[in-house]
Design an enzyme around this catalytic site. Sequence first.
Site, short mmCIF file in Angstrom:
data_model
loop_
_atom_site.label_atom_id
_atom_site.label_comp_id
_atom_site.label_asym_id
_atom_site.label_seq_id
_atom_site.Cartn_x
_atom_site.Cartn_y
_atom_site.Cartn_z
N ALA A 152 -4.29 13.08 -26.45
CA ALA A 152 -3.15 12.58 -25.67
C ALA A 152 -2.84 13.53 -24.51
O ALA A 152 -2.55 13.09 -23.39
CB ALA A 152 -1.93 12.41 -26.57
N TYR A 153 -2.87 14.82 -24.80
CA TYR A 153 -2.62 15.82 -23.74
C TYR A 153 -3.69 15.73 -22.66
O TYR A 153 -3.38 15.71 -21.46
CB TYR A 153 -2.59 17.21 -24.36
CG TYR A 153 -2.42 18.34 -23.37
CD1 TYR A 153 -1.31 18.40 -22.53
CD2 TYR A 153 -3.37 19.36 -23.29
CE1 TYR A 153 -1.15 19.44 -21.63
CE2 TYR A 153 -3.21 20.40 -22.39
CZ TYR A 153 -2.10 20.43 -21.57
OH TYR A 153 -1.96 21.47 -20.67
N ALA A 154 -4.96 15.65 -23.08
CA ALA A 154 -6.06 15.56 -22.12
C ALA A 154 -5.95 14.30 -21.28
O ALA A 154 -6.21 14.32 -20.07
CB ALA A 154 -7.40 15.60 -22.85
N LYS A 157 -3.36 14.80 -18.58
CA LYS A 157 -3.82 15.72 -17.54
C LYS A 157 -4.94 15.11 -16.70
O LYS A 157 -5.04 15.38 -15.49
CB LYS A 157 -4.27 17.04 -18.17
CG LYS A 157 -3.12 17.89 -18.69
CD LYS A 157 -2.13 18.23 -17.58
CE LYS A 157 -1.14 19.30 -17.97
NZ LYS A 157 -0.18 19.59 -16.88
#
Length: 250
Positions: A152-154, A157
């Site tokens: 989710a973070y990737a 970003k």
Amino acid sequence: MSLQGKIALVTGAGQGVGQGIAFALAAQGARVAVTGRTLSKLETTAEEIRSRGGEALPLVCEVKSPESIAACVDAVVDAWGGVNILVNNAQEVPLGRLHDLTDDALMAGWESGPMATFRLMKLCYPYLKGDGVIINLGSSAAKRWDMAGYGAYAAAKEGIRALTRAAACEWGPDNIRCNAILPHAMSPGMEWWINNNPEEAHEFLSQIPQRRVGDCEQDIGRFVALLCTDGANYVNGQSIALDGGQAFLG
């Protein structure tokens, strides 16, 4: 001081990478609006900039709120007359395996990341035309050897990186440059992660050729300041890893 006369807006500047970038921009002569959610942290950043001889304006801003973002930009323009440098640093980090992630956590990462970046770039666009610079904060999380827990973070970003490239292509004729940096920096968040994930952190550090995590001001902030100067006038649309050589952006 090669950024003398420039006006910068930095989100998430109360600590960590955003604070380091604010310090470095101010050291090069820029007036810096330091924004974030916690006024006391912003005032600490602003006081340090002033103690070094710079100018700073602390402004509370919730980047997930369109109204708060718009009010923040208006406040900077009212105080100083415009914006020459925009640094989109603030980000809520949605970590966890896909089955464990909630919709709310994913949306918080998306709204504080790509959506806030998108909104701020558009709000600042009229003031950036002619000599503006946008620096967006990406991550090498999408290049990890093991993406488990970081999807989710990737995704958030990588969305920011895509918006960066689009802005560089669409706004280049307006003499607005837009680049993304992908930093490893010893922020409070990074310190927490290292302390709470010692085995993974050891492996992570062993994959950095320089065997260390960067300093928020000296390694990350100073490069951002350089990227905002005339010496980098032909650098546009790039994703630049500031990570001691770990990521291969092929």
